[in-house]
Design an enzyme around this catalytic site. Structure first.
Site, PDB file in Angstrom:
ATOM      1  N   LEU A  45     -11.315 -24.001  25.957  1.00 59.25           N
ATOM      2  CA  LEU A  45     -11.358 -22.556  25.726  1.00 59.25           C
ATOM      3  C   LEU A  45      -9.927 -22.041  25.619  1.00 59.25           C
ATOM      4  O   LEU A  45      -9.139 -22.145  26.565  1.00 59.25           O
ATOM      5  CB  LEU A  45     -12.109 -21.857  26.855  1.00 59.25           C
ATOM      6  CG  LEU A  45     -13.535 -22.382  27.118  1.00 59.25           C
ATOM      7  CD1 LEU A  45     -14.219 -21.556  28.199  1.00 59.25           C
ATOM      8  CD2 LEU A  45     -14.366 -22.395  25.849  1.00 59.25           C
ATOM      9  N   ARG A  99      -1.129 -10.255  29.988  1.00 62.78           N
ATOM     10  CA  ARG A  99      -0.231 -10.186  31.149  1.00 62.78           C
ATOM     11  C   ARG A  99       1.045 -11.004  30.935  1.00 62.78           C
ATOM     12  O   ARG A  99       1.992 -10.889  31.718  1.00 62.78           O
ATOM     13  CB  ARG A  99      -0.972 -10.675  32.393  1.00 62.78           C
ATOM     14  CG  ARG A  99      -2.078  -9.721  32.849  1.00 62.78           C
ATOM     15  CD  ARG A  99      -2.995 -10.364  33.870  1.00 62.78           C
ATOM     16  NE  ARG A  99      -2.271 -10.762  35.060  1.00 62.78           N
ATOM     17  CZ  ARG A  99      -2.796 -11.540  36.013  1.00 62.78           C
ATOM     18  NH1 ARG A  99      -4.025 -12.023  35.873  1.00 62.78           N
ATOM     19  NH2 ARG A  99      -2.087 -11.856  37.068  1.00 62.78           N
ATOM     20  N   GLN A 120     -14.305 -17.338  18.805  1.00 67.44           N
ATOM     21  CA  GLN A 120     -15.072 -16.419  19.650  1.00 67.44           C
ATOM     22  C   GLN A 120     -14.711 -15.001  19.226  1.00 67.44           C
ATOM     23  O   GLN A 120     -13.634 -14.500  19.543  1.00 67.44           O
ATOM     24  CB  GLN A 120     -14.750 -16.625  21.135  1.00 67.44           C
ATOM     25  CG  GLN A 120     -15.568 -15.726  22.053  1.00 67.44           C
ATOM     26  CD  GLN A 120     -15.099 -15.769  23.502  1.00 67.44           C
ATOM     27  OE1 GLN A 120     -13.986 -16.210  23.798  1.00 67.44           O
ATOM     28  NE2 GLN A 120     -15.937 -15.290  24.410  1.00 67.44           N
ATOM     29  N   THR A 150     -17.154 -16.591  29.878  1.00 63.81           N
ATOM     30  CA  THR A 150     -16.838 -17.997  29.627  1.00 63.81           C
ATOM     31  C   THR A 150     -18.004 -18.761  29.005  1.00 63.81           C
ATOM     32  O   THR A 150     -17.806 -19.608  28.124  1.00 63.81           O
ATOM     33  CB  THR A 150     -16.408 -18.675  30.932  1.00 63.81           C
ATOM     34  OG1 THR A 150     -17.352 -18.344  31.970  1.00 63.81           O
ATOM     35  CG2 THR A 150     -15.025 -18.218  31.360  1.00 63.81           C
ATOM     36  N   ASN A 200      29.329 -29.112   5.998  1.00 65.61           N
ATOM     37  CA  ASN A 200      28.096 -29.491   5.314  1.00 65.61           C
ATOM     38  C   ASN A 200      27.391 -28.338   4.608  1.00 65.61           C
ATOM     39  O   ASN A 200      26.445 -28.567   3.861  1.00 65.61           O
ATOM     40  CB  ASN A 200      27.127 -30.132   6.313  1.00 65.61           C
ATOM     41  CG  ASN A 200      26.838 -29.229   7.506  1.00 65.61           C
ATOM     42  OD1 ASN A 200      27.700 -28.468   7.936  1.00 65.61           O
ATOM     43  ND2 ASN A 200      25.641 -29.317   8.038  1.00 65.61           N
ATOM     44  N   SER A 227      45.631 -37.223   9.863  1.00 66.33           N
ATOM     45  CA  SER A 227      45.344 -36.037  10.675  1.00 66.33           C
ATOM     46  C   SER A 227      45.659 -34.757   9.913  1.00 66.33           C
ATOM     47  O   SER A 227      46.638 -34.685   9.165  1.00 66.33           O
ATOM     48  CB  SER A 227      46.165 -36.084  11.965  1.00 66.33           C
ATOM     49  OG  SER A 227      45.793 -37.194  12.744  1.00 66.33           O
ATOM     50  N   ARG A 233      47.962 -32.572   3.061  1.00 63.85           N
ATOM     51  CA  ARG A 233      48.581 -31.513   3.868  1.00 63.85           C
ATOM     52  C   ARG A 233      49.861 -31.077   3.162  1.00 63.85           C
ATOM     53  O   ARG A 233      50.479 -31.859   2.429  1.00 63.85           O
ATOM     54  CB  ARG A 233      48.889 -31.993   5.292  1.00 63.85           C
ATOM     55  CG  ARG A 233      49.764 -33.210   5.413  1.00 63.85           C
ATOM     56  CD  ARG A 233      50.156 -33.470   6.870  1.00 63.85           C
ATOM     57  NE  ARG A 233      49.204 -34.296   7.579  1.00 63.85           N
ATOM     58  CZ  ARG A 233      49.454 -35.534   8.014  1.00 63.85           C
ATOM     59  NH1 ARG A 233      50.649 -36.086   7.765  1.00 63.85           N
ATOM     60  NH2 ARG A 233      48.566 -36.216   8.670  1.00 63.85           N
TER      61      ARG A 233
END
Length: 450
Positions: free
Chosen positions: A11, A18, A78, A84, A372, A409, A426
């Site tokens: 069920l 709540r 339902q 129930t 990316n 680097s 660089r």
């Protein structure tokens, strides 16, 4: 439990008002898995087992969740909330096909176990027509009391209707029941709604079974196992219980948890032998950790595969689609996503590697980023085995770094680098003699003049 056929009706039509959430109650997670998923995975499965879930109107997300975990599930709606028993009869079509056993479960009891379902079915096999799951409550206030005489269940008494003596009873109704499947539909159809709310209560089945001269029994379990979730506070309590259960299972399996209470696991986490998890690690869904791996403190891992003897963290984040080969090392403040890192790869610190394939024994220096995303699409970076990527490099995808290549680097790499080539990108360094001194003097005079 093998032998015979079974139908489990779960069920799951509750709105969960709540919970103060627009998300249907049964989709709230415990251990990174929905409440409903926990119940479905514990329900009988395999040959002879069928499953039905009763949902509320417009609960398409609940249906999709049920099918994700149990593709064999049937779903029923339902439309009106009339108790129930009325909810169970929404699945009348499934019940009418017949089964040896019928189990009625609830989608908001994530701690229920398959062993408990087996015990309920065993009671039916031993001759009972109805087996009701009960627990000894630390505080029974508000629960229906299970009234037992000579080992037989004679009634379920709601607190409002209970006498003083009955209110003193601590054996309480967990709500979960198992019926002799050959008699279940006729029993449930006899349930009426002659009560103050005009609803059809499944608990009335006990009286009907007794009136028919049939046997009803109680199967006991722990209060923790049948915790129902109606509020966020109860959700948090269930999470605590589930985490304690998962940690114990991990420890029993040989995982070293240095500070277990600080580690959070998912329901589907799998471990190899001799795995070590340091304090304050969060493991989300879809994670497997192979033999000898170590996850250092403050790491966060989701939908990732960690190979043998790999080392993660501290302060690492492995996002979905990460796959680490044997002996790979992910250091502190490294983030990966949709990345395959083969055996022996090292990314020791302060890097992001996403949408990438990194070959065996490559070394990725600090501050390296695979660029990316171009603002519209994701692109892949491929780094060959044995390559070395120097500190503070940006690899602008799509790009391929060849086997044994060396990236200097501070480089921004936008073109493919062949095997064993060196790439350095660089600007030429310029030194201005005395420039720093002159700069300080200018700034000091300007500050004084203010």
């Amino acid at each position: 439990m093998s032998g015979g056929t079974s139908l489990t009706i779960v069920l799951a039509a509750g709105e969960g008002i709540r919970m103060r959430s627009s998300l249907p109650k049964v989709l709230h997670p415990v251990a990174n898995q929905s409440l409903l998923a926990h119940v479905l995975m514990a329900s009988p499965k395999g040959e002879g087992a069928s499953l039905a879930v009763v949902v509320g109107p417009d609960h398409r997300a609940v249906i999709e969740e049920a099918r994700r975990y149990r593709p064999d599930v049937e779903t029923f709606v339902q439309h009106d909330r009339k108790g129930t028993a009325h909810a169970v009869l929404a699945a009348r079509e499934a019940m009418a096909r017949g089964a040896d056993d019928l189990i009625i479960a609830f989608g908001d009891t994530p701690l229920i176990s398959s062993a408990t379902f087996d015990r309920l079915r065993s009671a039916l096999k031993q001759g009972a027509s109805l087996a009701v799951l009960g627990f000894e409550a630390a505080d029974p206030t508000g629960y229906g009391r299970l009234l037992v005489e000579n080992g037989r269940l004679i009634a379920i008494r709601e607190q409002a209707d209970a006498s003083a003596a009955e209110r003193a009873v601590t054996l309480c109704n967990a709500g979960i029941m198992a019926f002799d499947g050959r008699k279940a539909l006729s029993i449930i159809e006899k349930i009426g709604n002659a009560n103050s709310k005009g609803e059809y209560y499944l608990t009335d089945a006990v009286t009907i079974v007794r009136d028919l001269g049939l046997e009803a029994v109680v199967i006991k379990t722990s209060e923790d196992e049948v915790r129902g979730i109606n509020t966020k506070a109860q959700l948090a309590e269930a999470e605590q219980v589930m985490q304690a259960k998962l940690r114990k299972a991990a420890l029993d399996a040989g995982v070293t948890l240095i500070a277990p209470e600080t580690v959070y696991l998912a329901a589907d986490t799998t471990f190899g032998n001799d795995v070590t998890i340091e304090p304050f690690v969060v493991i989300g869904p879809g994670v497997s950790i192979a033999d000898g791996a170590v996850v250092h403190s403050f790491s966060h891992i989701v939908q990732a595969s960690i190979g043998k003897n790999a080392s993660i963290g501290p302060y690492a984040r492995l996002r979905p689609g990460t796959s680490l080969g044997e002996g790979a090392k992910i250091g502190n403040f490294v983030e990966t996503k949709a990345a395959t890192l083969e055996a022996g790869v090292k990314i020791n610190h302060l890097s992001y590697v996403g949408d990438a394939h990194v070959g065996a024994n490559a070394n990725i220096g600090a501050g390296t980023i695979t660029c990316n995303y171009d603002g519209f699409s994701k692109h892949k970076t491929e780094i060959g085995s044995g390559a070395f990527v120097g500190t503070n490099s940006s690899l602008v995808a799509p790009v391929k770094i060849g086997k044994g290549a060396y990236i200097g680097s501070g480089s921004v790499i936008t073109r493919d680098v062949p095997d064993d080539a060196m790439a350095v990108e660089r600007n030429q360094q310029t030194n201005r003699e005395g420039g720093a001194k002159r700069y300080r003097e200018i700034k000091t005079r300007a500050k004084t003049q203010k």
